[in-house]
Design a protein around this motif. Structure first.
Motif, PDB file in Angstrom:
ATOM      1  N   ALA A  38       0.825  -1.216   0.000  1.00 49.83           N
ATOM      2  CA  ALA A  38       0.000   0.000   0.000  1.00 49.83           C
ATOM      3  C   ALA A  38       0.859   1.266   0.000  1.00 49.83           C
ATOM      4  CB  ALA A  38      -0.936   0.001   1.203  1.00 49.83           C
ATOM      5  N   ILE A  39       2.126   1.117   0.333  1.00 52.10           N
ATOM      6  CA  ILE A  39       3.082   2.233   0.280  1.00 52.10           C
ATOM      7  C   ILE A  39       3.803   2.239  -1.065  1.00 52.10           C
ATOM      8  CG2 ILE A  39       5.166   3.236   1.323  1.00 52.10           C
ATOM      9  CD1 ILE A  39       4.296   1.790   3.975  1.00 52.10           C
ATOM     10  N   ALA A  40       4.182   1.067  -1.540  1.00 52.12           N
ATOM     11  CA  ALA A  40       5.042   0.941  -2.718  1.00 52.12           C
ATOM     12  C   ALA A  40       4.342   1.236  -4.041  1.00 52.12           C
ATOM     13  CB  ALA A  40       5.635  -0.471  -2.771  1.00 52.12           C
ATOM     14  N   HIS A  41       3.029   1.079  -4.095  1.00 50.31           N
ATOM     15  CA  HIS A  41       2.295   1.280  -5.343  1.00 50.31           C
ATOM     16  C   HIS A  41       1.666   2.664  -5.356  1.00 50.31           C
ATOM     17  CE1 HIS A  41       2.599  -3.146  -5.081  1.00 50.31           C
ATOM     18  NE2 HIS A  41       2.889  -2.985  -6.361  1.00 50.31           N
ATOM     19  N   PRO A  42       2.085   3.523  -6.275  1.00 50.71           N
ATOM     20  CA  PRO A  42       1.648   4.921  -6.236  1.00 50.71           C
ATOM     21  C   PRO A  42       0.143   5.121  -6.310  1.00 50.71           C
ATOM     22  CG  PRO A  42       2.819   4.435  -8.289  1.00 50.71           C
ATOM     23  CD  PRO A  42       2.981   3.248  -7.394  1.00 50.71           C
ATOM     24  N   GLU A  43      -0.557   4.291  -7.073  1.00 51.16           N
ATOM     25  CA  GLU A  43      -2.006   4.470  -7.170  1.00 51.16           C
ATOM     26  C   GLU A  43      -2.680   4.183  -5.829  1.00 51.16           C
ATOM     27  OE1 GLU A  43      -0.989   0.278  -8.072  1.00 51.16           O
ATOM     28  OE2 GLU A  43      -0.220   2.166  -8.866  1.00 51.16           O
ATOM     29  N   ARG A  44      -2.140   3.266  -5.069  1.00 50.05           N
ATOM     30  CA  ARG A  44      -2.687   2.976  -3.737  1.00 50.05           C
ATOM     31  C   ARG A  44      -2.268   4.050  -2.747  1.00 50.05           C
ATOM     32  NH1 ARG A  44      -2.116  -2.891  -1.683  1.00 50.05           N
ATOM     33  NH2 ARG A  44      -3.754  -2.080  -0.332  1.00 50.05           N
ATOM     34  N   LEU A  45      -1.004   4.427  -2.762  1.00 44.73           N
ATOM     35  CA  LEU A  45      -0.508   5.443  -1.839  1.00 44.73           C
ATOM     36  C   LEU A  45      -1.271   6.753  -2.020  1.00 44.73           C
ATOM     37  CD1 LEU A  45       1.590   6.168   0.326  1.00 44.73           C
ATOM     38  CD2 LEU A  45       3.144   6.803  -1.531  1.00 44.73           C
ATOM     39  N   ALA A  46      -1.548   7.115  -3.253  1.00 43.30           N
ATOM     40  CA  ALA A  46      -2.277   8.365  -3.528  1.00 43.30           C
ATOM     41  C   ALA A  46      -3.664   8.362  -2.900  1.00 43.30           C
ATOM     42  CB  ALA A  46      -2.380   8.598  -5.033  1.00 43.30           C
ATOM     43  N   ARG A  47      -4.260   7.181  -2.745  1.00 43.46           N
ATOM     44  CA  ARG A  47      -5.609   7.102  -2.164  1.00 43.46           C
ATOM     45  C   ARG A  47      -5.633   7.370  -0.673  1.00 43.46           C
ATOM     46  NH1 ARG A  47      -6.656   2.436  -5.837  1.00 43.46           N
ATOM     47  NH2 ARG A  47      -6.001   1.041  -4.174  1.00 43.46           N
ATOM     48  N   TRP A  48      -4.535   7.033   0.041  1.00 43.07           N
ATOM     49  CA  TRP A  48      -4.596   7.151   1.498  1.00 43.07           C
ATOM     50  C   TRP A  48      -3.631   8.161   2.108  1.00 43.07           C
ATOM     51  CZ3 TRP A  48      -0.438   6.086   4.634  1.00 43.07           C
ATOM     52  CH2 TRP A  48       0.578   5.269   4.118  1.00 43.07           C
ATOM     53  N   TRP A  49      -2.704   8.681   1.335  1.00 43.39           N
ATOM     54  CA  TRP A  49      -1.685   9.563   1.903  1.00 43.39           C
ATOM     55  C   TRP A  49      -2.284  10.914   2.277  1.00 43.39           C
ATOM     56  CZ3 TRP A  49       2.978   8.267   3.504  1.00 43.39           C
ATOM     57  CH2 TRP A  49       3.863   9.286   3.845  1.00 43.39           C
ATOM     58  N   GLY A  50      -1.989  11.365   3.471  1.00 49.76           N
ATOM     59  CA  GLY A  50      -2.401  12.696   3.913  1.00 49.76           C
ATOM     60  C   GLY A  50      -3.618  12.668   4.818  1.00 49.76           C
ATOM     61  N   PRO A  51      -3.939  13.837   5.363  1.00 50.18           N
ATOM     62  CA  PRO A  51      -5.079  13.924   6.280  1.00 50.18           C
ATOM     63  C   PRO A  51      -6.411  13.771   5.562  1.00 50.18           C
ATOM     64  CG  PRO A  51      -3.732  15.944   6.331  1.00 50.18           C
ATOM     65  CD  PRO A  51      -3.205  15.077   5.245  1.00 50.18           C
ATOM     66  N   ASP A  52      -7.448  13.608   6.347  1.00 48.67           N
ATOM     67  CA  ASP A  52      -8.808  13.486   5.809  1.00 48.67           C
ATOM     68  C   ASP A  52      -9.128  14.648   4.877  1.00 48.67           C
ATOM     69  OD1 ASP A  52      -9.208  11.174   7.245  1.00 48.67           O
ATOM     70  OD2 ASP A  52     -10.312  12.162   8.863  1.00 48.67           O
ATOM     71  N   GLY A  53      -9.772  14.318   3.764  1.00 49.09           N
ATOM     72  CA  GLY A  53     -10.219  15.335   2.824  1.00 49.09           C
ATOM     73  C   GLY A  53      -9.191  15.742   1.786  1.00 49.09           C
ATOM     74  N   PHE A  54      -7.946  15.296   1.919  1.00 47.49           N
ATOM     75  CA  PHE A  54      -6.887  15.641   0.973  1.00 47.49           C
ATOM     76  C   PHE A  54      -6.833  14.619  -0.150  1.00 47.49           C
ATOM     77  CE2 PHE A  54      -5.657  18.446   4.253  1.00 47.49           C
ATOM     78  CZ  PHE A  54      -4.739  19.356   3.735  1.00 47.49           C
ATOM     79  N   THR A  55      -6.448  15.081  -1.330  1.00 49.81           N
ATOM     80  CA  THR A  55      -6.161  14.203  -2.457  1.00 49.81           C
ATOM     81  C   THR A  55      -4.714  14.456  -2.876  1.00 49.81           C
ATOM     82  OG1 THR A  55      -6.974  15.829  -4.052  1.00 49.81           O
ATOM     83  CG2 THR A  55      -8.557  14.170  -3.267  1.00 49.81           C
ATOM     84  N   ASN A  56      -4.206  13.600  -3.723  1.00 56.19           N
ATOM     85  CA  ASN A  56      -2.805  13.689  -4.152  1.00 56.19           C
ATOM     86  C   ASN A  56      -2.688  13.585  -5.656  1.00 56.19           C
ATOM     87  OD1 ASN A  56      -1.296  13.462  -1.458  1.00 56.19           O
ATOM     88  ND2 ASN A  56      -2.742  11.770  -1.357  1.00 56.19           N
ATOM     89  N   ARG A  57      -1.747  14.372  -6.208  1.00 55.43           N
ATOM     90  CA  ARG A  57      -1.382  14.290  -7.622  1.00 55.43           C
ATOM     91  C   ARG A  57       0.122  14.049  -7.680  1.00 55.43           C
ATOM     92  NH1 ARG A  57      -4.593  19.711  -8.704  1.00 55.43           N
ATOM     93  NH2 ARG A  57      -2.547  20.510  -8.152  1.00 55.43           N
ATOM     94  N   PHE A  58       0.505  12.837  -8.063  1.00 53.61           N
ATOM     95  CA  PHE A  58       1.920  12.479  -8.135  1.00 53.61           C
ATOM     96  C   PHE A  58       2.460  12.844  -9.511  1.00 53.61           C
ATOM     97  CE2 PHE A  58       1.844   8.678  -4.922  1.00 53.61           C
ATOM     98  CZ  PHE A  58       1.259   9.485  -3.979  1.00 53.61           C
ATOM     99  N   SER A  59       3.576  13.549  -9.551  1.00 52.37           N
ATOM    100  CA  SER A  59       4.229  13.825 -10.824  1.00 52.37           C
ATOM    101  C   SER A  59       5.472  12.963 -10.996  1.00 52.37           C
ATOM    102  CB  SER A  59       4.564  15.313 -10.968  1.00 52.37           C
ATOM    103  OG  SER A  59       5.369  15.759  -9.909  1.00 52.37           O
TER     104      SER A  59
END
Length: 156
Positions: A38-59
């Motif tokens: 869940a850490i190693a795969h960017p699509e999974r990490l992007a779903r849970w990383w950060g506080p509630d209500g935040f989303t992520n855009r990995f470049s």
């Protein structure tokens, strides 16, 4: 379904200096390899990383020792928070150490230890500057707990 027991949080001191490390731990029913994935795969990490209500855009996400991770965290109000980190150490199924190389400067160590009923995860965030740690404490303590809550949901 991977259940998680609530974290324990204990601010710690480092080498006798003012508090600048935030330590959280949580037990997960999932095995270390499942959490590591869940850490190693960017699509999974992007779903849970950060506080509630935040989303992520990995470049950029080069999950290897010395690899760079560049991303924007987007707050619930649309505010964009640029982030850049370097993976300092990666031991599959055991540990990930991330150096945040933009302000605020800190090192995050995520340690996974197998237990008879799953995994004990320790989340240790050490800020370079104790004054900065104190200034962001009111944000970091609940945000780290929310991160682990979101990880728990990702593992379910």
């Amino acid at each position: 379904m991977a259940r998680a027991e609530r974290s324990t949080h204990k601010p710690t001191t480092h080498m006798g200096h003012a508090m600048h490390t935030f330590r959280h731990s949580r037990h997960f029913a999932a095995q270390p390899d499942a959490i590591f994935a869940a850490i190693a795969h960017p699509e999974r990490l992007a779903r849970w990383w950060g506080p509630d209500g935040f989303t992520n855009r990995f470049s950029s996400f080069a999950f290897q020792t010395g690899g760079r991770w560049v991303f924007d965290m987007v707050g619930p109000d649309g505010t964009v928070y640029p982030n850049e980190s370097v993976f300092q150490d990666i031991v599959p199924g055991q540990r990930v150490v991330i150096r945040h190389v933009c302000q605020p400067l800190f090192t995050l160590s995520i340690t996974l230890t197998a237990s008879s009923s799953g995994t004990e995860l320790v989340w240790e965030q050490a800020f370079d500057d104790a004054a900065v740690a104190q200034a962001v404490r009111h944000i970091v303590e609940p945000a780290n707990e929310q991160n682990l809550d979101r990880l728990s949901r990702e593992l379910a």
